[in-house]
Structure formats: C-alpha cells, structure tokens
Design a protein around this motif. Structure first.
Motif, PDB file in Angstrom:
ATOM      1  N   ILE A 117       0.831  -1.198   0.000  1.00  0.00           N
ATOM      2  CA  ILE A 117       0.000   0.000   0.000  1.00  0.00           C
ATOM      3  C   ILE A 117       0.869   1.252   0.000  1.00  0.00           C
ATOM      4  O   ILE A 117       0.599   2.222  -0.727  1.00  0.00           O
ATOM      5  N   ASN A 118       1.933   1.248   0.800  1.00  0.00           N
ATOM      6  CA  ASN A 118       2.826   2.409   0.821  1.00  0.00           C
ATOM      7  C   ASN A 118       3.484   2.631  -0.537  1.00  0.00           C
ATOM      8  O   ASN A 118       3.692   3.776  -0.960  1.00  0.00           O
ATOM      9  N   LEU A 119       3.816   1.535  -1.225  1.00  0.00           N
ATOM     10  CA  LEU A 119       4.384   1.644  -2.564  1.00  0.00           C
ATOM     11  C   LEU A 119       3.386   2.294  -3.517  1.00  0.00           C
ATOM     12  O   LEU A 119       3.728   3.210  -4.282  1.00  0.00           O
ATOM     13  N   MET A 120       2.136   1.845  -3.472  1.00  0.00           N
ATOM     14  CA  MET A 120       1.110   2.410  -4.347  1.00  0.00           C
ATOM     15  C   MET A 120       0.873   3.893  -4.037  1.00  0.00           C
ATOM     16  O   MET A 120       0.669   4.706  -4.952  1.00  0.00           O
ATOM     17  N   LEU A 121       0.914   4.265  -2.779  1.00  0.00           N
ATOM     18  CA  LEU A 121       0.725   5.669  -2.407  1.00  0.00           C
ATOM     19  C   LEU A 121       1.866   6.522  -2.955  1.00  0.00           C
ATOM     20  O   LEU A 121       1.637   7.625  -3.472  1.00  0.00           O
ATOM     21  N   ARG A 122       3.094   6.025  -2.853  1.00  0.00           N
ATOM     22  CA  ARG A 122       4.235   6.786  -3.380  1.00  0.00           C
ATOM     23  C   ARG A 122       4.136   6.947  -4.893  1.00  0.00           C
ATOM     24  O   ARG A 122       4.465   8.004  -5.437  1.00  0.00           O
ATOM     25  N   MET A 123       3.675   5.911  -5.563  1.00  0.00           N
ATOM     26  CA  MET A 123       3.649   5.928  -7.027  1.00  0.00           C
ATOM     27  C   MET A 123       2.485   6.752  -7.580  1.00  0.00           C
ATOM     28  O   MET A 123       2.403   6.960  -8.789  1.00  0.00           O
ATOM     29  N   THR A 124       1.597   7.201  -6.717  1.00  0.00           N
ATOM     30  CA  THR A 124       0.521   8.095  -7.140  1.00  0.00           C
ATOM     31  C   THR A 124       0.687   9.482  -6.509  1.00  0.00           C
ATOM     32  O   THR A 124      -0.229  10.298  -6.561  1.00  0.00           O
ATOM     33  N   SER A 125       1.868   9.719  -5.918  1.00  0.00           N
ATOM     34  CA  SER A 125       2.151  11.007  -5.266  1.00  0.00           C
ATOM     35  C   SER A 125       1.076  11.369  -4.253  1.00  0.00           C
ATOM     36  O   SER A 125       0.696  12.536  -4.112  1.00  0.00           O
ATOM     37  N   SER A 126       0.572  10.370  -3.556  1.00  0.00           N
ATOM     38  CA  SER A 126      -0.503  10.594  -2.592  1.00  0.00           C
ATOM     39  C   SER A 126       0.029  11.267  -1.327  1.00  0.00           C
ATOM     40  O   SER A 126       1.154  11.017  -0.895  1.00  0.00           O
ATOM     41  N   LYS A 127      -0.795  12.100  -0.744  1.00  0.00           N
ATOM     42  CA  LYS A 127      -0.451  12.761   0.510  1.00  0.00           C
ATOM     43  C   LYS A 127      -1.116  12.082   1.704  1.00  0.00           C
ATOM     44  O   LYS A 127      -0.776  12.365   2.850  1.00  0.00           O
ATOM     45  N   GLY A 128      -2.077  11.206   1.430  1.00  0.00           N
ATOM     46  CA  GLY A 128      -2.786  10.535   2.510  1.00  0.00           C
ATOM     47  C   GLY A 128      -2.076   9.279   2.976  1.00  0.00           C
ATOM     48  O   GLY A 128      -1.040   8.868   2.425  1.00  0.00           O
ATOM     49  N   GLN A 129      -2.634   8.647   3.987  1.00  0.00           N
ATOM     50  CA  GLN A 129      -2.101   7.410   4.539  1.00  0.00           C
ATOM     51  C   GLN A 129      -3.219   6.384   4.681  1.00  0.00           C
ATOM     52  O   GLN A 129      -4.372   6.737   4.952  1.00  0.00           O
ATOM     53  N   ILE A 130      -2.853   5.114   4.487  1.00  0.00           N
ATOM     54  CA  ILE A 130      -3.783   4.006   4.703  1.00  0.00           C
ATOM     55  C   ILE A 130      -3.148   3.058   5.706  1.00  0.00           C
ATOM     56  O   ILE A 130      -2.077   2.494   5.439  1.00  0.00           O
ATOM     57  N   ASN A 131      -3.779   2.923   6.853  1.00  0.00           N
ATOM     58  CA  ASN A 131      -3.259   2.037   7.891  1.00  0.00           C
ATOM     59  C   ASN A 131      -4.012   0.711   7.856  1.00  0.00           C
ATOM     60  O   ASN A 131      -5.238   0.690   7.739  1.00  0.00           O
ATOM     61  N   VAL A 132      -3.263  -0.382   7.953  1.00  0.00           N
ATOM     62  CA  VAL A 132      -3.875  -1.712   7.926  1.00  0.00           C
ATOM     63  C   VAL A 132      -3.510  -2.465   9.190  1.00  0.00           C
ATOM     64  O   VAL A 132      -2.436  -2.290   9.757  1.00  0.00           O
ATOM     65  N   ASP A 133      -4.422  -3.274   9.653  1.00  0.00           N
ATOM     66  CA  ASP A 133      -4.185  -4.149  10.806  1.00  0.00           C
ATOM     67  C   ASP A 133      -4.882  -5.465  10.523  1.00  0.00           C
ATOM     68  O   ASP A 133      -5.966  -5.740  11.040  1.00  0.00           O
ATOM     69  N   LEU A 134      -4.259  -6.284   9.694  1.00  0.00           N
ATOM     70  CA  LEU A 134      -4.866  -7.530   9.250  1.00  0.00           C
ATOM     71  C   LEU A 134      -4.495  -8.688  10.165  1.00  0.00           C
ATOM     72  O   LEU A 134      -3.427  -8.686  10.779  1.00  0.00           O
ATOM     73  N   PRO A 135      -5.341  -9.700  10.233  1.00  0.00           N
ATOM     74  CA  PRO A 135      -4.997 -10.892  11.016  1.00  0.00           C
ATOM     75  C   PRO A 135      -3.933 -11.708  10.291  1.00  0.00           C
ATOM     76  O   PRO A 135      -3.806 -11.652   9.065  1.00  0.00           O
ATOM     77  N   ASP A 136      -3.144 -12.444  11.073  1.00  0.00           N
ATOM     78  CA  ASP A 136      -2.195 -13.385  10.484  1.00  0.00           C
ATOM     79  C   ASP A 136      -2.943 -14.621   9.987  1.00  0.00           C
ATOM     80  O   ASP A 136      -4.015 -14.968  10.492  1.00  0.00           O
ATOM     81  N   GLY A 137      -2.351 -15.285   9.020  1.00  0.00           N
ATOM     82  CA  GLY A 137      -2.962 -16.499   8.472  1.00  0.00           C
ATOM     83  C   GLY A 137      -3.063 -16.412   6.961  1.00  0.00           C
ATOM     84  O   GLY A 137      -3.336 -15.342   6.408  1.00  0.00           O
ATOM     85  N   LEU A 138      -2.816 -17.518   6.288  1.00  0.00           N
ATOM     86  CA  LEU A 138      -2.866 -17.544   4.834  1.00  0.00           C
ATOM     87  C   LEU A 138      -4.293 -17.275   4.355  1.00  0.00           C
ATOM     88  O   LEU A 138      -5.241 -17.941   4.775  1.00  0.00           O
ATOM     89  N   ILE A 139      -4.465 -16.295   3.477  1.00  0.00           N
ATOM     90  CA  ILE A 139      -5.791 -15.933   2.969  1.00  0.00           C
ATOM     91  C   ILE A 139      -6.203 -16.945   1.914  1.00  0.00           C
ATOM     92  O   ILE A 139      -5.536 -17.105   0.893  1.00  0.00           O
ATOM     93  N   LEU A 140      -7.329 -17.624   2.150  1.00  0.00           N
ATOM     94  CA  LEU A 140      -7.789 -18.662   1.239  1.00  0.00           C
ATOM     95  C   LEU A 140      -9.032 -18.272   0.446  1.00  0.00           C
ATOM     96  O   LEU A 140      -9.338 -18.890  -0.569  1.00  0.00           O
ATOM     97  N   LYS A 141      -9.747 -17.261   0.921  1.00  0.00           N
ATOM     98  CA  LYS A 141     -10.958 -16.862   0.186  1.00  0.00           C
ATOM     99  C   LYS A 141     -11.281 -15.404   0.468  1.00  0.00           C
ATOM    100  O   LYS A 141     -11.085 -14.919   1.581  1.00  0.00           O
ATOM    101  N   VAL A 142     -11.769 -14.717  -0.578  1.00  0.00           N
ATOM    102  CA  VAL A 142     -12.211 -13.329  -0.439  1.00  0.00           C
ATOM    103  C   VAL A 142     -13.549 -13.182  -1.145  1.00  0.00           C
ATOM    104  O   VAL A 142     -13.706 -13.590  -2.305  1.00  0.00           O
ATOM    105  N   LEU A 143     -14.534 -12.608  -0.440  1.00  0.00           N
ATOM    106  CA  LEU A 143     -15.861 -12.340  -0.996  1.00  0.00           C
ATOM    107  C   LEU A 143     -16.074 -10.835  -1.073  1.00  0.00           C
ATOM    108  O   LEU A 143     -15.591 -10.085  -0.216  1.00  0.00           O
TER     109      LEU A 143
END
Length: 235
Positions: free
Chosen positions: A179-205
C-alpha cells in the motif's frame, strides 16, 4: 517503440552482485472469476510466511509477458518458462523468462520503471478495519477464521476474508509495504493504515457475497529459490 523500450530495460537492468536465497512456504492455486469475460481464471501464487516475497510462474502471465516483449508475438508460447518474484522489502520484481534460446533475467525497481499516476492520488487518511466474524468455516481441509474488512469511513463496503488458522502468514508486512508503494507511485499525501490478522488468505468475498478469489489447492512443501545469475528451485 514501446516494446523496444521494454526489451531495452529488461536487457540492461540485470544486476545480481551476490546470491539471493528465497523461501516460499506455501503455493496456492486460486480461482478468480472474471465477470467481464464471464470466465474463471486460475493462478498459482507462492507465499513467504514472513510476508517478504510473492512468487508465481502463472501460465497467464507467461503468455502476456511473452506476447508483449517479443515483436510480432511469440509462437508456441506454452513452451516458455516464466518466474516472477515480488520482493516486498525492496519493492522490486525479479524476472526469469526462457523462450527457446532466448533468456531474459532482470531485477527491476518498480518505482523506476512504472510511471507516476498522479490522477489516482489518495489525499485522505484511512484505516482498514478487520472485524472478526464469530462463524468458523472450512476451506479445503483447513479451519478458517473469517473477517469483515472495510474502510473505517465506509463500514457498509466490506469484503470478507477467510484466513487459515494453522498456516502462518504475516499479512500486515506484505499489505502495508504494498500500500505504501502504491501511495508513493501516485504522489498521494494521505495514509492508509492496515491491521490484518495473520494467516494464509484462502478466500475473499465482495460486499454482495460473490467470490473474488478462492483457493482450490494448497501445497505446504517449502520451496527454496536460489538466484545468482541463474534460477534454481528446490523442495
């Protein structure tokens, strides 16, 4: 002209001064429904459990890469070999492509080869909230915990992720760096903070309950990739 420039970049940005050894702890085959084409694609992704590397040798990317690089397209591209490693810490792509007698081997700094996209800049501050759902589920042969994931300002726009309880994967390391890479590459001034659980992601809906991505096979056999002017995979 664009294709010639791509070939030039790949031919000149090869520099591996020392041996690099990368561990891939899991290899997962995912199905990804394509609503626009009304098809279902399959892609294989290898994960380092510490969140430092992703690896793929997907046939889809092999075809796309080969036809983009070789002028006039490539024949019998199914015989080609393609390996792509994303180094999260360094923000680089490591590429090995073999097609007949042609070999392309490169270490590419993403920020220097992909142009800035200031039109999509993000100038707000946002927290991604992961809210655990009480229900447990089984994906393949793995017990999974489920979470609603949404921006704190838009709780109704939640996706649901299912993570395997017994397959360690440090998701925050990968996603925060990406996410930080994407923000830098769009010259973004904002921030996106993430706090995800550990564990291999097996499905997304998505927010309507439709599958965005789902694992159909998981291999626990560790792969060790050794890079030093060559590309060797051992298990």
């Amino acid at each position: 002209m664009k294709k010639i420039l791509i070939i030039f970049l790949l031919a000149t940005l090869v520099s591996f001064a020392q041996e690099t050894v990368i561990d891939i702890d899991y290899t997962v085959d995912y199905v990804v429904p394509n609503k626009r084409k009304k098809t279902v694609d399959t892609i294989s992704i290898g994960f380092n459990k510490d969140g430092k590397y992703l690896w793929t040798n997907s046939n889809i990317l092999t075809s796309e890469f080969g036809n983009s690089v070789f002028l006039g397209g490539a024949k019998n591209i199914d015989d080609a070999q393609f390996n792509l490693i994303y180094s999260v810490e360094n923000g680089t792509f490591i590429i090995l492509f073999k097609y007949g007698e042609s070999v392309i081997y490169a270490n590419l700094d993403i920020e220097t080869i992909i142009p800035m996209d200031e039109e999509d800049s993000f100038d707000e501050n946002m927290n991604l909230v992961a809210e655990q759902i009480n229900e447990k589920e089984r994906v393949l042969d793995f017990d999974c915990s489920s979470y609603k994931l949404y921006p704190d300002s838009k709780p109704n726009e939640a996706i649901t992720i299912s993570v395997a309880d017994d397959l360690e994967s440090k998701n925050n390391v990968f996603f925060s760096k990406f996410i930080n890479l994407m923000l830098r590459m769009t010259s973004s001034k904002g921030q996106i903070n993430v706090d995800l659980p550990d564990g291999l992601i097996l499905k997304v809906l998505d927010d309507e309950g439709s599958v965005l991505i789902e694992a159909i096979n998981v291999e626990n056999n560790k792969k060790t990739i050794t890079i030093n002017h060559s590309f060797k995979i051992t298990e």
